[in-house]
Design a protein around this motif. Structure first.
Motif, PDB file in Angstrom:
ATOM      1  N   TYR A 218     -11.834 183.407 -28.348  1.00  0.00           N
ATOM      2  CA  TYR A 218     -13.190 183.818 -27.961  1.00  0.00           C
ATOM      3  C   TYR A 218     -13.961 184.273 -29.198  1.00  0.00           C
ATOM      4  O   TYR A 218     -13.467 185.076 -29.990  1.00  0.00           O
ATOM      5  CB  TYR A 218     -13.126 184.958 -26.937  1.00  0.00           C
ATOM      6  CG  TYR A 218     -12.271 184.620 -25.738  1.00  0.00           C
ATOM      7  CD1 TYR A 218     -12.829 184.069 -24.586  1.00  0.00           C
ATOM      8  CD2 TYR A 218     -10.888 184.820 -25.771  1.00  0.00           C
ATOM      9  CE1 TYR A 218     -12.039 183.739 -23.495  1.00  0.00           C
ATOM     10  CE2 TYR A 218     -10.092 184.495 -24.684  1.00  0.00           C
ATOM     11  CZ  TYR A 218     -10.671 183.945 -23.560  1.00  0.00           C
ATOM     12  OH  TYR A 218      -9.880 183.612 -22.488  1.00  0.00           O
ATOM     13  N   ARG A 219     -15.177 183.749 -29.318  1.00  0.00           N
ATOM     14  CA  ARG A 219     -16.046 184.144 -30.416  1.00  0.00           C
ATOM     15  C   ARG A 219     -17.308 184.803 -29.857  1.00  0.00           C
ATOM     16  O   ARG A 219     -18.376 184.181 -29.776  1.00  0.00           O
ATOM     17  CB  ARG A 219     -16.434 182.927 -31.255  1.00  0.00           C
ATOM     18  CG  ARG A 219     -15.288 182.334 -32.065  1.00  0.00           C
ATOM     19  CD  ARG A 219     -15.769 181.153 -32.873  1.00  0.00           C
ATOM     20  NE  ARG A 219     -14.730 180.578 -33.709  1.00  0.00           N
ATOM     21  CZ  ARG A 219     -14.886 179.486 -34.449  1.00  0.00           C
ATOM     22  NH1 ARG A 219     -16.053 178.853 -34.436  1.00  0.00           N
ATOM     23  NH2 ARG A 219     -13.895 179.033 -35.188  1.00  0.00           N
ATOM     24  N   PRO A 220     -17.211 186.059 -29.469  1.00  0.00           N
ATOM     25  CA  PRO A 220     -18.379 186.746 -28.915  1.00  0.00           C
ATOM     26  C   PRO A 220     -19.383 187.105 -29.995  1.00  0.00           C
ATOM     27  O   PRO A 220     -19.051 187.155 -31.185  1.00  0.00           O
ATOM     28  CB  PRO A 220     -17.770 188.013 -28.306  1.00  0.00           C
ATOM     29  CG  PRO A 220     -16.567 188.289 -29.170  1.00  0.00           C
ATOM     30  CD  PRO A 220     -16.023 186.926 -29.521  1.00  0.00           C
ATOM     31  N   GLY A 221     -20.621 187.354 -29.548  1.00  0.00           N
ATOM     32  CA  GLY A 221     -21.637 187.835 -30.464  1.00  0.00           C
ATOM     33  C   GLY A 221     -21.512 189.346 -30.597  1.00  0.00           C
ATOM     34  O   GLY A 221     -20.436 189.909 -30.389  1.00  0.00           O
ATOM     35  N   LEU A 222     -22.602 190.008 -30.926  1.00  0.00           N
ATOM     36  CA  LEU A 222     -22.595 191.471 -31.006  1.00  0.00           C
ATOM     37  C   LEU A 222     -22.188 192.026 -29.652  1.00  0.00           C
ATOM     38  O   LEU A 222     -22.789 191.708 -28.632  1.00  0.00           O
ATOM     39  CB  LEU A 222     -23.990 191.980 -31.393  1.00  0.00           C
ATOM     40  CG  LEU A 222     -24.140 193.504 -31.458  1.00  0.00           C
ATOM     41  CD1 LEU A 222     -23.336 194.072 -32.629  1.00  0.00           C
ATOM     42  CD2 LEU A 222     -25.610 193.882 -31.589  1.00  0.00           C
ATOM     43  N   LEU A 223     -21.152 192.844 -29.632  1.00  0.00           N
ATOM     44  CA  LEU A 223     -20.640 193.375 -28.370  1.00  0.00           C
ATOM     45  C   LEU A 223     -21.597 194.409 -27.800  1.00  0.00           C
ATOM     46  O   LEU A 223     -21.953 195.389 -28.462  1.00  0.00           O
ATOM     47  CB  LEU A 223     -19.255 193.988 -28.577  1.00  0.00           C
ATOM     48  CG  LEU A 223     -18.159 192.987 -28.973  1.00  0.00           C
ATOM     49  CD1 LEU A 223     -16.863 193.721 -29.292  1.00  0.00           C
ATOM     50  CD2 LEU A 223     -17.934 191.959 -27.869  1.00  0.00           C
ATOM     51  N   MET A 224     -22.000 194.186 -26.571  1.00  0.00           N
ATOM     52  CA  MET A 224     -22.916 195.103 -25.883  1.00  0.00           C
ATOM     53  C   MET A 224     -22.103 196.065 -25.036  1.00  0.00           C
ATOM     54  O   MET A 224     -21.450 195.668 -24.065  1.00  0.00           O
ATOM     55  CB  MET A 224     -23.891 194.314 -24.999  1.00  0.00           C
ATOM     56  CG  MET A 224     -24.699 193.269 -25.755  1.00  0.00           C
ATOM     57  SD  MET A 224     -25.904 193.994 -26.887  1.00  0.00           S
ATOM     58  CE  MET A 224     -27.238 194.361 -25.743  1.00  0.00           C
ATOM     59  N   ALA A 260     -14.515 190.346 -20.739  1.00  0.00           N
ATOM     60  CA  ALA A 260     -13.311 190.650 -19.964  1.00  0.00           C
ATOM     61  C   ALA A 260     -13.182 189.731 -18.748  1.00  0.00           C
ATOM     62  O   ALA A 260     -12.098 189.196 -18.472  1.00  0.00           O
ATOM     63  CB  ALA A 260     -13.342 192.114 -19.512  1.00  0.00           C
ATOM     64  N   LYS A 261     -14.274 189.521 -18.041  1.00  0.00           N
ATOM     65  CA  LYS A 261     -14.252 188.624 -16.878  1.00  0.00           C
ATOM     66  C   LYS A 261     -13.914 187.198 -17.287  1.00  0.00           C
ATOM     67  O   LYS A 261     -13.155 186.508 -16.597  1.00  0.00           O
ATOM     68  CB  LYS A 261     -15.615 188.650 -16.170  1.00  0.00           C
ATOM     69  CG  LYS A 261     -15.919 189.931 -15.433  1.00  0.00           C
ATOM     70  CD  LYS A 261     -17.313 189.879 -14.841  1.00  0.00           C
ATOM     71  CE  LYS A 261     -17.687 191.202 -14.188  1.00  0.00           C
ATOM     72  NZ  LYS A 261     -19.085 191.189 -13.690  1.00  0.00           N
ATOM     73  N   ALA A 262     -14.487 186.767 -18.413  1.00  0.00           N
ATOM     74  CA  ALA A 262     -14.222 185.407 -18.898  1.00  0.00           C
ATOM     75  C   ALA A 262     -12.742 185.221 -19.196  1.00  0.00           C
ATOM     76  O   ALA A 262     -12.157 184.176 -18.892  1.00  0.00           O
ATOM     77  CB  ALA A 262     -15.053 185.127 -20.140  1.00  0.00           C
ATOM     78  N   MET A 263     -12.122 186.229 -19.773  1.00  0.00           N
ATOM     79  CA  MET A 263     -10.708 186.143 -20.122  1.00  0.00           C
ATOM     80  C   MET A 263      -9.827 186.046 -18.871  1.00  0.00           C
ATOM     81  O   MET A 263      -8.846 185.293 -18.843  1.00  0.00           O
ATOM     82  CB  MET A 263     -10.305 187.347 -20.971  1.00  0.00           C
ATOM     83  CG  MET A 263     -10.993 187.380 -22.325  1.00  0.00           C
ATOM     84  SD  MET A 263     -10.790 188.935 -23.205  1.00  0.00           S
ATOM     85  CE  MET A 263      -9.165 188.715 -23.900  1.00  0.00           C
ATOM     86  N   ILE A 264     -10.192 186.774 -17.827  1.00  0.00           N
ATOM     87  CA  ILE A 264      -9.432 186.716 -16.569  1.00  0.00           C
ATOM     88  C   ILE A 264      -9.622 185.361 -15.900  1.00  0.00           C
ATOM     89  O   ILE A 264      -8.667 184.728 -15.445  1.00  0.00           O
ATOM     90  CB  ILE A 264      -9.871 187.840 -15.609  1.00  0.00           C
ATOM     91  CG1 ILE A 264      -9.649 189.209 -16.247  1.00  0.00           C
ATOM     92  CG2 ILE A 264      -9.111 187.734 -14.296  1.00  0.00           C
ATOM     93  CD1 ILE A 264      -8.214 189.488 -16.621  1.00  0.00           C
ATOM     94  N   ALA A 282     -20.268 179.875 -23.832  1.00  0.00           N
ATOM     95  CA  ALA A 282     -19.120 179.521 -22.995  1.00  0.00           C
ATOM     96  C   ALA A 282     -18.494 180.757 -22.356  1.00  0.00           C
ATOM     97  O   ALA A 282     -18.036 180.719 -21.213  1.00  0.00           O
ATOM     98  CB  ALA A 282     -18.075 178.779 -23.827  1.00  0.00           C
ATOM     99  N   ILE A 283     -18.489 181.869 -23.094  1.00  0.00           N
ATOM    100  CA  ILE A 283     -17.967 183.126 -22.541  1.00  0.00           C
ATOM    101  C   ILE A 283     -18.786 183.535 -21.327  1.00  0.00           C
ATOM    102  O   ILE A 283     -18.249 183.912 -20.283  1.00  0.00           O
ATOM    103  CB  ILE A 283     -17.994 184.242 -23.612  1.00  0.00           C
ATOM    104  CG1 ILE A 283     -16.951 183.956 -24.693  1.00  0.00           C
ATOM    105  CG2 ILE A 283     -17.729 185.607 -22.986  1.00  0.00           C
ATOM    106  CD1 ILE A 283     -17.044 184.872 -25.909  1.00  0.00           C
TER     107      ILE A 283
END
Length: 292
Positions: A218-224, A260-264, A282-283
């Motif tokens: 997973y390559r997220p952007g700035l974590l909110m 977290a939801k995407a990972m599940i 995609a996340i």
């Protein structure tokens, strides 16, 4: 003096007229162009075919995962992404048991632990080989570990984000983990001249070579999220980018709850390919559950 004043007054008027012209003529054009570029870039961001419909059958997929009584471990559960993931795991209860592997134990609210089979294992990441047994027998592994150069220094950052992460993946693989989830970062590139994306890219490449049956990066952007620890400038950036997250989810920011939801969902959904890379878009797509 009169001539000079006249010239100054007219010059000021000229500048004022130019500023007004720029404000009402040039600026809107620049804004429209910028928006068009951002929209074009967002549309061009690829989403793997397997992810496009991941949320369509999320409920059914998670129910099936529960019936398989699989186990999982989480590394990096004290960070913001890890906290969100543990909370989501507690709410969904898709695993028969979850093991939290880290440097210290964390106290959780009693309501969160209700019917949630979770165990905490304290390890020394500098001597992780001595705790290899902790990684034995887990079907799924989640690695949310990470720090920053500003917080840990150059060597500290390399130790956590490279050495600890790679050793975790190595022990997970030898311990029988079939699906490994790695939280990396937007812009990860092993060939980058910048330290942060370079290390993230190097770690991705090395984990790919380990041969997991399934690997999700997973390559997220700035974590909110609402960080308890303050990081200079991040609070301002989150406030400024909040509208962007609403208009173009995943373009520059990623809420930790979304990740977290995407990972599940990625764990529960069929994955026809051994490796899937999730960019911010995609996340977001993987996190959405369609109501039926």
């Amino acid at each position: 003096m009169t001539v000079q004043f006249f010239m100054f007054e007219n010059l000021s008027l000229l500048f004022s007229m130019c500023n007004s012209w720029c404000l009402f003529t040039v600026l809107p054009s620049v804004v429209v162009t910028l928006i068009a570029v951002i929209v074009a870039y967002y549309i061009s961001m690829s989403v793997p075919e397997a992810v496009q419909s991941m949320g369509d059958n999320a409920a059914e997929n998670m129910e099936k995962l529960r019936s398989l009584s699989k186990t999982a471990f989480v590394v990096g559960y004290t960070g913001e992404t890890g906290k969100a993931l543990v909370k989501t795991l507690a709410n969904t209860k898709v695993f028969s048991k979850v093991t939290l592997i880290g440097r210290r134990q964390v106290e959780y609210e009693e309501d969160m632990l209700k019917d949630f089979n979770v165990e905490q294992k304290v390890v020394d990441f500098d001597k992780l080989d001595e705790s290899a047994d902790v990684f034995q027998g887990h079907d799924v592994g989640f690695c949310c570990m990470g720090t920053t150069r500003g917080k840990a220094g150059v060597e500290g950052f390399k130790k956590v984000d490279r050495d600890y992460v790679l050793k975790t993946a190595e022990l997970a693989k030898s311990g029988g983990t079939t699906h490994f989830h790695l939280v990396s970062s937007q812009g990860a590139d092993a060939n980058s001249s910048l330290l942060y994306p370079q290390v993230k890219g190097q770690v991705e490449d090395t984990v790919k070579e380990m041969g997991f049956e399934k690997l999700s990066i997973y390559r997220p952007g700035l974590l909110m999220c609402d960080r308890k620890e303050s990081r200079a400038g991040e609070w301002v950036l989150r406030k400024m980018l909040a509208p962007v997250e609403y208009a173009a989810p995943g373009l520059a920011t990623t809420p930790t709850s979304t990740l977290a939801k995407a990972m599940i969902h990625a764990t529960a959904a069929p994955q026809p390919e051994p490796f899937l890379l999730y960019n911010g878009k995609a996340i977001h797509r993987a996190s959405v559950s369609k109501k039926k």
